[in-house]
Structures are given as C-alpha cells and as structure tokens.
Design a protein around this motif. Sequence first.
Motif, PDB file in Angstrom:
ATOM      1  N   ARG A  85      64.199  16.817 -80.506  1.00 54.56           N
ATOM      2  CA  ARG A  85      63.722  16.312 -79.221  1.00 54.56           C
ATOM      3  C   ARG A  85      64.173  17.225 -78.088  1.00 54.56           C
ATOM      4  NH1 ARG A  85      62.331  11.227 -78.000  1.00 54.56           N
ATOM      5  NH2 ARG A  85      61.686  12.298 -76.093  1.00 54.56           N
ATOM      6  N   LEU A 108      47.116  24.558 -73.982  1.00 51.97           N
ATOM      7  CA  LEU A 108      46.890  24.576 -75.417  1.00 51.97           C
ATOM      8  C   LEU A 108      47.351  25.913 -75.985  1.00 51.97           C
ATOM      9  CD1 LEU A 108      45.628  23.265 -77.959  1.00 51.97           C
ATOM     10  CD2 LEU A 108      43.476  24.357 -77.311  1.00 51.97           C
ATOM     11  N   ARG A 127      61.900  19.336 -75.833  1.00 49.48           N
ATOM     12  CA  ARG A 127      62.255  19.966 -74.559  1.00 49.48           C
ATOM     13  C   ARG A 127      63.123  21.180 -74.860  1.00 49.48           C
ATOM     14  NH1 ARG A 127      62.069  18.597 -69.291  1.00 49.48           N
ATOM     15  NH2 ARG A 127      61.255  16.547 -69.850  1.00 49.48           N
ATOM     16  N   ALA A 181      43.286  12.587 -79.810  1.00 47.91           N
ATOM     17  CA  ALA A 181      44.574  13.196 -80.153  1.00 47.91           C
ATOM     18  C   ALA A 181      45.725  12.251 -79.834  1.00 47.91           C
ATOM     19  CB  ALA A 181      44.746  14.509 -79.394  1.00 47.91           C
ATOM     20  N   PHE A 182      46.623  12.107 -80.785  1.00 44.30           N
ATOM     21  CA  PHE A 182      47.825  11.297 -80.607  1.00 44.30           C
ATOM     22  C   PHE A 182      49.005  12.249 -80.469  1.00 44.30           C
ATOM     23  CE2 PHE A 182      46.165   7.095 -81.557  1.00 44.30           C
ATOM     24  CZ  PHE A 182      44.963   7.394 -82.191  1.00 44.30           C
ATOM     25  N   PHE A 183      49.788  12.040 -79.421  1.00 42.10           N
ATOM     26  CA  PHE A 183      50.853  12.976 -79.091  1.00 42.10           C
ATOM     27  C   PHE A 183      52.213  12.504 -79.591  1.00 42.10           C
ATOM     28  CE2 PHE A 183      49.276  16.292 -76.204  1.00 42.10           C
ATOM     29  CZ  PHE A 183      47.965  15.875 -76.082  1.00 42.10           C
ATOM     30  N   GLY A 184      53.032  13.490 -79.954  1.00 46.05           N
ATOM     31  CA  GLY A 184      54.429  13.229 -80.229  1.00 46.05           C
ATOM     32  C   GLY A 184      55.207  13.140 -78.934  1.00 46.05           C
ATOM     33  N   GLN A 185      56.520  12.919 -79.049  1.00 52.75           N
ATOM     34  CA  GLN A 185      57.371  12.759 -77.868  1.00 52.75           C
ATOM     35  C   GLN A 185      57.775  14.091 -77.250  1.00 52.75           C
ATOM     36  OE1 GLN A 185      58.465   9.571 -76.442  1.00 52.75           O
ATOM     37  NE2 GLN A 185      56.577   9.265 -77.564  1.00 52.75           N
ATOM     38  N   GLY A 228      51.107  22.990 -66.083  1.00 50.74           N
ATOM     39  CA  GLY A 228      50.595  21.771 -66.691  1.00 50.74           C
ATOM     40  C   GLY A 228      50.612  21.876 -68.199  1.00 50.74           C
ATOM     41  N   LEU A 229      49.645  21.247 -68.835  1.00 48.27           N
ATOM     42  CA  LEU A 229      49.574  21.205 -70.296  1.00 48.27           C
ATOM     43  C   LEU A 229      48.658  22.335 -70.778  1.00 48.27           C
ATOM     44  CD1 LEU A 229      50.870  19.148 -72.234  1.00 48.27           C
ATOM     45  CD2 LEU A 229      48.715  17.923 -72.246  1.00 48.27           C
ATOM     46  N   PHE A 260      54.581  20.010 -76.994  1.00 46.21           N
ATOM     47  CA  PHE A 260      54.026  18.810 -77.612  1.00 46.21           C
ATOM     48  C   PHE A 260      53.156  19.174 -78.803  1.00 46.21           C
ATOM     49  CE2 PHE A 260      55.275  15.435 -74.880  1.00 46.21           C
ATOM     50  CZ  PHE A 260      55.357  15.954 -73.600  1.00 46.21           C
ATOM     51  N   TYR A 270      50.830  22.095 -77.776  1.00 44.31           N
ATOM     52  CA  TYR A 270      50.706  22.299 -76.332  1.00 44.31           C
ATOM     53  C   TYR A 270      52.071  22.623 -75.747  1.00 44.31           C
ATOM     54  CZ  TYR A 270      46.079  20.059 -76.348  1.00 44.31           C
ATOM     55  OH  TYR A 270      44.755  19.750 -76.569  1.00 44.31           O
ATOM     56  N   PHE A 324      47.411  19.921 -82.963  1.00 41.79           N
ATOM     57  CA  PHE A 324      47.446  20.738 -81.754  1.00 41.79           C
ATOM     58  C   PHE A 324      48.892  21.019 -81.359  1.00 41.79           C
ATOM     59  CE2 PHE A 324      43.028  19.726 -80.558  1.00 41.79           C
ATOM     60  CZ  PHE A 324      42.832  18.482 -81.141  1.00 41.79           C
ATOM     61  N   TYR A 345      45.610  25.342 -82.387  1.00 40.77           N
ATOM     62  CA  TYR A 345      45.289  24.141 -83.126  1.00 40.77           C
ATOM     63  C   TYR A 345      44.739  24.462 -84.505  1.00 40.77           C
ATOM     64  CZ  TYR A 345      40.205  23.984 -82.023  1.00 40.77           C
ATOM     65  OH  TYR A 345      38.865  24.220 -81.921  1.00 40.77           O
ATOM     66  N   GLN A 385      54.009  22.275 -71.955  1.00 38.56           N
ATOM     67  CA  GLN A 385      53.879  21.678 -70.628  1.00 38.56           C
ATOM     68  C   GLN A 385      54.968  22.180 -69.694  1.00 38.56           C
ATOM     69  OE1 GLN A 385      54.456  17.356 -70.173  1.00 38.56           O
ATOM     70  NE2 GLN A 385      52.640  17.291 -68.883  1.00 38.56           N
TER      71      GLN A 385
END
Lengths: 115, 113
Positions: free
Chosen positions: A9, A45, A111, A104-108, A42-43, A91, A35, A33, A48, A37
């Motif tokens: 994390r 890509l 950092r 798309a479902f994102f992980g946490q 921003g986010l 991400f 990404y 994917f 993928y 950030q």
Amino acid sequence: DARVTQTPRHKVTEMGQEVTMRCQPILGHNTVFWYRQTMMQGLELLAYFRNRAPLDDSGMPKDRFSAEMPDATLATLKIQPSEPRDSAVYFCASGHGTGANTEAFFGQGTRLTVV
Amino acid sequence: SQELEQSPQSLIVQEGKNLTINCTSSKTLYGLYWYKQKYGEGLIFLMMLQKGGEEKSHEKITAKLDEKKQQSSLHITASQPSHAGIYLCGAVLAQGGSEKLVFGKGTKLTVNP
C-alpha cells in the motif's frame, strides 16, 4: 467480496532502487490496467493488458518501467532504477470486456515515494 | 493536451444544494464512466453511460451523456457531506489503433454541513 488487491500500500525507497508493485485482479477479469496518479497530471494510463497480453504500454517510460502478467492472477509493475519524479500513487484496475467498454474496478493503490 | 476536460476543478457547496459537474471530450465518446475517489483511496465506480441521450440515476446522483456534444454531466440533488470527494469521468477513446480508458483530472467536491 471480490476486489482488486494491490501490494504494497505504501513504499518509500531511495533513488536508484528497484521497485516492484503487485496487483491481484478480480478473479475472472480479463483486462488489467495500470495508472499513475499525481496532483499535476491526474490519472495517467501507463499500460493495459487483455487476456494477459499487453495491448498498450505507450504511456509508460520504457527505459525504466516494465509491466508484466506472469499469470492471470498477478500483474506487476516494475521501476528500475526509480527516480524522485516517479513518486505518485499507482493504481491497478481490472475489468471484463472484449470491446471498447470495460467497467474497471480499482484497487486501493500503492503510494510510492522515491527520496 | 487533456482529452477529457472536467469543470469545475473544485466546488464548495452548502449541504442540501444541488450541483452539476461536467465532462467534455475532445474526441468521439464510445462510453463514459463516472467514478468517485476519496483521498488516499481507490476509485469507486458510479455509473457507465453508453448511448447518446442515456441517463442513469443512483440514489441522488444522475448522469447524462450527450454524444453529439461529446460531453456528460453529473448532477447531485440535495447534496450531503457524504457526497464529498473527487469525481472523475473516464472514457474509452480511440488512439493510435487501440482503445484506451482515460480520465479527466477530476472535480473536488466539498459539502459544508
């Protein structure tokens, strides 16, 4: 409760060190994917995959970044050597799709801080 | 250049007020997604719109897609502090022979009680 799992994390590393981030996509999802950030950009890509094959990695600095899917349950993003400008939240997201639209479902996120 | 422009960049509203966030694409939209993100966390999927004129609602959040104008709007009715966060629009855009899921920079929403 199916979800995308990212490890670690948080990561603090010194400039020049290798960093590996891992992602376990949701079981059954065929698209993954990566990404990055930052406040400024921003986010973005980076890359993928679909069915474990890289479809696009044009957003990724090729000289130091690499992304792979050793198997359907693991995606990795590696930075070698790391630089301070790589500091960001990375991400991973997974989805299931064959065409243009993949929810798309994102992980946490991981950092990353490079000092 | 940013392919998806969101406006406003940030928004502060009083609890109970309505608000609208816009997302405009510089390219043809093949689908439009809305996500919400809280600081330090991942993105939570809200809605996906695929057809021009499509409108979807979830609780007090409504999203519309105007394909001709290449834009979408997200409307929150009677905002609550729980609505606070960063709202991001995402879209599948054709680029260089492949299709990519790209995102706007987000709209930061603050709801004051």
